[in-house]
Design an enzyme around this catalytic site. Structure first.
Site, mmCIF file in Angstrom:
data_model
loop_
_atom_site.group_PDB
_atom_site.id
_atom_site.type_symbol
_atom_site.label_atom_id
_atom_site.label_comp_id
_atom_site.label_asym_id
_atom_site.label_seq_id
_atom_site.Cartn_x
_atom_site.Cartn_y
_atom_site.Cartn_z
ATOM 1 N N HIS A 104 0.838 -1.202 0.000
ATOM 2 C CA HIS A 104 0.000 0.000 0.000
ATOM 3 C C HIS A 104 0.875 1.255 0.000
ATOM 4 O O HIS A 104 0.672 2.177 -0.804
ATOM 5 C CB HIS A 104 -0.908 -0.028 1.238
ATOM 6 C CG HIS A 104 -1.773 1.172 1.402
ATOM 7 N ND1 HIS A 104 -3.138 1.141 1.202
ATOM 8 C CD2 HIS A 104 -1.479 2.448 1.781
ATOM 9 C CE1 HIS A 104 -3.640 2.336 1.440
ATOM 10 N NE2 HIS A 104 -2.653 3.162 1.789
ATOM 11 N N GLU A 105 1.869 1.299 0.883
ATOM 12 C CA GLU A 105 2.748 2.471 0.960
ATOM 13 C C GLU A 105 3.656 2.563 -0.269
ATOM 14 O O GLU A 105 3.880 3.663 -0.800
ATOM 15 C CB GLU A 105 3.592 2.402 2.231
ATOM 16 C CG GLU A 105 2.795 2.550 3.515
ATOM 17 C CD GLU A 105 2.078 3.880 3.621
ATOM 18 O OE1 GLU A 105 2.575 4.880 3.045
ATOM 19 O OE2 GLU A 105 1.016 3.932 4.261
ATOM 20 N N HIS B 60 1.947 4.262 -3.162
ATOM 21 C CA HIS B 60 1.957 5.725 -3.099
ATOM 22 C C HIS B 60 3.245 6.274 -3.687
ATOM 23 O O HIS B 60 3.234 7.207 -4.504
ATOM 24 C CB HIS B 60 1.849 6.196 -1.638
ATOM 25 C CG HIS B 60 0.503 6.001 -1.020
ATOM 26 N ND1 HIS B 60 -0.666 6.393 -1.635
ATOM 27 C CD2 HIS B 60 0.149 5.493 0.197
ATOM 28 C CE1 HIS B 60 -1.698 6.111 -0.834
ATOM 29 N NE2 HIS B 60 -1.220 5.568 0.278
#
Length: 225
Positions: A25-26, A29
Site C-alpha cells: 500500500h505504501e 503511493h
C-alpha cells in the site's frame, strides 16, 4: 477466518498477508508519485515491495496482531487495523498538484484491491490443488482467505473521506480550493474521529456493505460464489 483454527494459527496465517497489504500500500503511493514527477520516495528507497523499509514495528506488527487477538478473544470477530511508515511525498514536485495528489492517494487503496484479486486467484488455485496436494493447498487457502479479508478492510477503511486517510486526500483534491482549504483544517482531528467511530460501533456499519461487495467479488473470482 475459519473457526477451526485456534488463535495462534490464525495469527500465523495473517502475518504474511498483513505485512504485504500494508507495505505494498505504501510502496504504491511512492511508485505513483515517482511516475508523476516526485522522486522523493524512490530516492529514500521506499518504492519497493521489500517490506523491511516500510515496516513500523508498532503499526505494522504489534498493533494489528494485538488488536486482532484481543477482539477475537472478546468475541468481536477479529478487528484488524494498522499502518506502515508513511511514504515521503513532496507535492511541490507535481506538475498538477490537485490531480497528482489525488492519484497518489488513490494508489494505496488501489494496490489493496489488486492484492485482494491476487489472493482470490491463489484461493482458486488452492481449491484446484486440494485433491493432489492437500498439504500445500490447505494452508494456502487459509492464507488467501486472510489476504482477501485484510486487503478488503484496508481498502475500504482507507477510502473513507476522513483526513489523513487516502479517501480524505482524494476528496480534498476534488473539492473547490476554498472548501478544500477549510476541509484540510479537520486533519488534526481525523484520528480522533476514526477512533470515535470504532469505539461507538459506527465504523463497521459504514464499512460493512462495501467490504461485503469487494469480498463477494473476490470469492466470485475464486469460483466460490
Amino acid at each position: 477466518m475459519p473457526q477451526e483454527l485456534n488463535l495462534i494459527q490464525q495469527l500465523a496465517v495473517f502475518v504474511l498477508p498483513l505485512i504485504f497489504a500494508i507495505t505494498v500500500h505504501e510502496a504504491a503511493h511512492g511508485w505513483v508519485a515517482d511516475k508523476l514527477g516526485d522522486h522523493t520516495a524512490r530516492t529514500m528507497g521506499r518504492v519497493t515491495i521489500n517490506p523491511i523499509p516500510h515496516i513500523d514495528l508498532v503499526g505494522t506488527i504489534i498493533v494489528p496482531l494485538a488488536l486482532y487477538a484481543m477482539t477475537t478473544l472478546a468475541g468481536g470477530g477479529g478487528l484488524i487495523f494498522g499502518w506502515a511508515k508513511p511514504v515521503p511525498i513532496n507535492p511541490r514536485n507535481f506538475s498538477n498538484y490537485r490531480r497528482d495528489m489525488a492519484l497518489t492517494a488513490a494508489a494505496g487503496p488501489g494496490s489493496n484491491f489488486i492484492m485482494l484479486l491476487i489472493w482470490a486467484v491463489l484461493l482458486r488455485l488452492s481449491v484446484g490443488l486440494e485433491s493432489s496436494a492437500g498439504w500445500f493447498s490447505e494452508p494456502l487457502a487459509y492464507m488467501a482467505v486472510g489476504g482477501i479479508l485484510i486487503n478488503g478492510i484496508l481498502m475500504v477503511l482507507n477510502l473513507l473521506p476522513i483526513l489523513p486517510l487516502d479517501g480524505g486526500r482524494v476528496l480534498a483534491s476534488l473539492l473547490p480550493p476554498r472548501l478544500s482549504f477549510t476541509y484540510a483544517k479537520l486533519e488534526p482531528w481525523g484520528l480522533f474521529i476514526l477512533i470515535g467511530l470504532m469505539v461507538t460501533g459506527i465504523l463497521w456499519p459504514i464499512m460493512g456493505p462495501m467490504l461485503q461487495l469487494v469480498q463477494g467479488l473476490a470469492y466470485s473470482v475464486a469460483g466460490l460464489m
